[in-house]
Design an enzyme around this catalytic site. Sequence first.
Site, short mmCIF file in Angstrom:
data_model
loop_
_atom_site.label_atom_id
_atom_site.label_comp_id
_atom_site.label_asym_id
_atom_site.label_seq_id
_atom_site.Cartn_x
_atom_site.Cartn_y
_atom_site.Cartn_z
N THR A 144 0.87 -1.18 0.00
CA THR A 144 0.00 0.00 0.00
C THR A 144 0.90 1.22 0.00
OG1 THR A 144 -0.02 0.17 2.38
CG2 THR A 144 -1.74 -1.19 1.38
N GLU A 171 -5.79 -4.14 -0.16
CA GLU A 171 -6.06 -5.20 0.81
C GLU A 171 -7.21 -6.11 0.38
OE1 GLU A 171 -5.49 -2.08 1.41
OE2 GLU A 171 -4.39 -1.75 3.27
N LYS A 177 -14.90 17.38 10.52
CA LYS A 177 -15.74 17.33 11.72
C LYS A 177 -16.10 18.74 12.13
CE LYS A 177 -15.44 13.40 14.72
NZ LYS A 177 -14.60 12.68 15.65
N TRP A 189 -20.21 15.10 11.16
CA TRP A 189 -19.38 14.80 10.00
C TRP A 189 -19.93 15.43 8.73
CZ3 TRP A 189 -18.60 8.80 10.72
CH2 TRP A 189 -17.72 8.60 11.78
#
Length: 540
Positions: free
Chosen positions: A181, A327, A436, A441
């Site tokens: 990654t 992944e 935030k 959110w």
Amino acid sequence: MHATMMDYPLTLAHYLERAGTLLGDREIVTRLPDRSVHRYRFGDFHRRARQLASALARAGLKRGQPVATMMWNNYPHQEAYFGVACAGGVLHTLNFRLHPGDIAYIANHAGDRFVIVDDVLLPLFEKVRPEIAAERVFVVALSGQPVPAGYESYEDLLGTGDADDDLPRPEEGDACGVCYTSGTTGRPKGVVYSHRAMVLHTMAMCMTEPFGLSQNDTIMPVVPMFHANAWGLPYGAVASGARIVLPGPHLDPVSLLDLAEAEGVTFAAGVPTIWNGILQALDAEPDRWSLAAGLRTAVGGSAASEAMIRGFDRHGVRTIHAWGMTETTPLGSAAVLKSSMEALDEDTRYDYRAKQGIAMPFVDMRLMNDSGIVPRDGETMGELQVRGPWVAAAYHESDELADKWTDDGWLRTGDVATIDAEGFMKITDRTKDLIKSGGEWISSVDLENALMGHDAVSEAAVIAVRHAKWEERPLAVVVLKEGAEADADALQGHLAGRFAKWWLPDDYVFVDEIPRTSTGKFLKSALRERFEERLVAGDG
Ligand code: ADP
């Protein structure tokens, strides 16, 4: 009663043999660095991949040992995808857009024994060569120049192999590939794929939904072969008998459109950055290219905006929006409309198609927040967690990030999403990119997609900046299309009405380009750094 079936290993070797023996006349086309085109058939590919496997085994490659590639999308890379795995080795595709220090770290951490490099990438490779421990380096001379002194030739390596050798027989649990990654936090982490995971992923991606790959297709992976297995396409194409078109180093919109037209591409895949450029080229000269009827494109890696999906539909190109991660091999979900949705009105259908879609077969998805599993109401956000046979259960030799997995065995993706009653998942952010505001959110991805729906906007990234009262507020960083004009008021007016007032950006900055990661995504950490000191004083 016990099942009476054979225990037959699911390995990539089977796909290679089947392609060579039953689909030998299918073609693989590569655009070379000088723009000439190389063509050969699955029969040649099969022989050369077997020769590579034999040569690597004769050179002492043992089961489970990695062989790295530093290559563009081209036919020797396609050979390595199968040849390394069929030698019992592990294909390690190096992302050559990373910093040389990271490339060296990754190659050494994986323990790469051999490296195969495109000659046009040697200047890059030479920056890492002194740092890496690999024993031998083989150069693929596609540019027409001889292999430089000090290097071995890939063709000579092939010459030491024999396609008729008995090759090692990998078991299905054996490793066949490894990708790292990009590691925006901490060091890059290795995800090691098994033959079994790759075979199952291949079968699932080829199904009529999502991608429906078949011998009627000509597939062009624009996504680099070092980015998450080119989303499985090098395997999917061989498994399904599709023609393969590999664009080499020429990835500008005009070159890609020319190639797609000349070769009759019916399926292509890449990140939204690539498609954004292609859409602008098509919009600028709508009659210049005649693309194959029904051309479909898999778009993922970051969010495909509804505006882009609609834009391509106007040119007869069907976008399939997909989500995944290194992944998850990578395919995790895709936004393919259910048959019951075809009757919905157009706007609602686009809403669904712009989501990241329903989970692939064998991939389980759930959303979690502090109160537990989040309801599938299409509104409540939570962290996306997944599990399945092609989902990583650990990183290669790394204890960092053990909290990437929950105690009950799910991968924490680091993405924040909603899932609706139809099961359509929608990414609203990456955990680290969330804004935030006053404890609530705000989805930067939703704001970006809406901004990219404005006619004057080429690209938009929305980031959190500090705010005295609300802690964080959204700042929109905007790139306008060439020759187009729009100011902050016009863009705010475009967003107003689509979002609650407290979601609207407090400020806009106009830039020439948005910094990108090595895989073409917005590098929001760089934007946050650049605008760190910007305290927004809007009324929120
Ligand atoms: P990197 O960390 O280098 O970006 P990956 O390619 O593995 O490596 O990135 C996976 C991440 O990319 C996902 O967790 C998600 O945040 C993002 N992503 C992938 N596909 C999509 C998509 N269709 N829409 C939004 N985000 C996506």
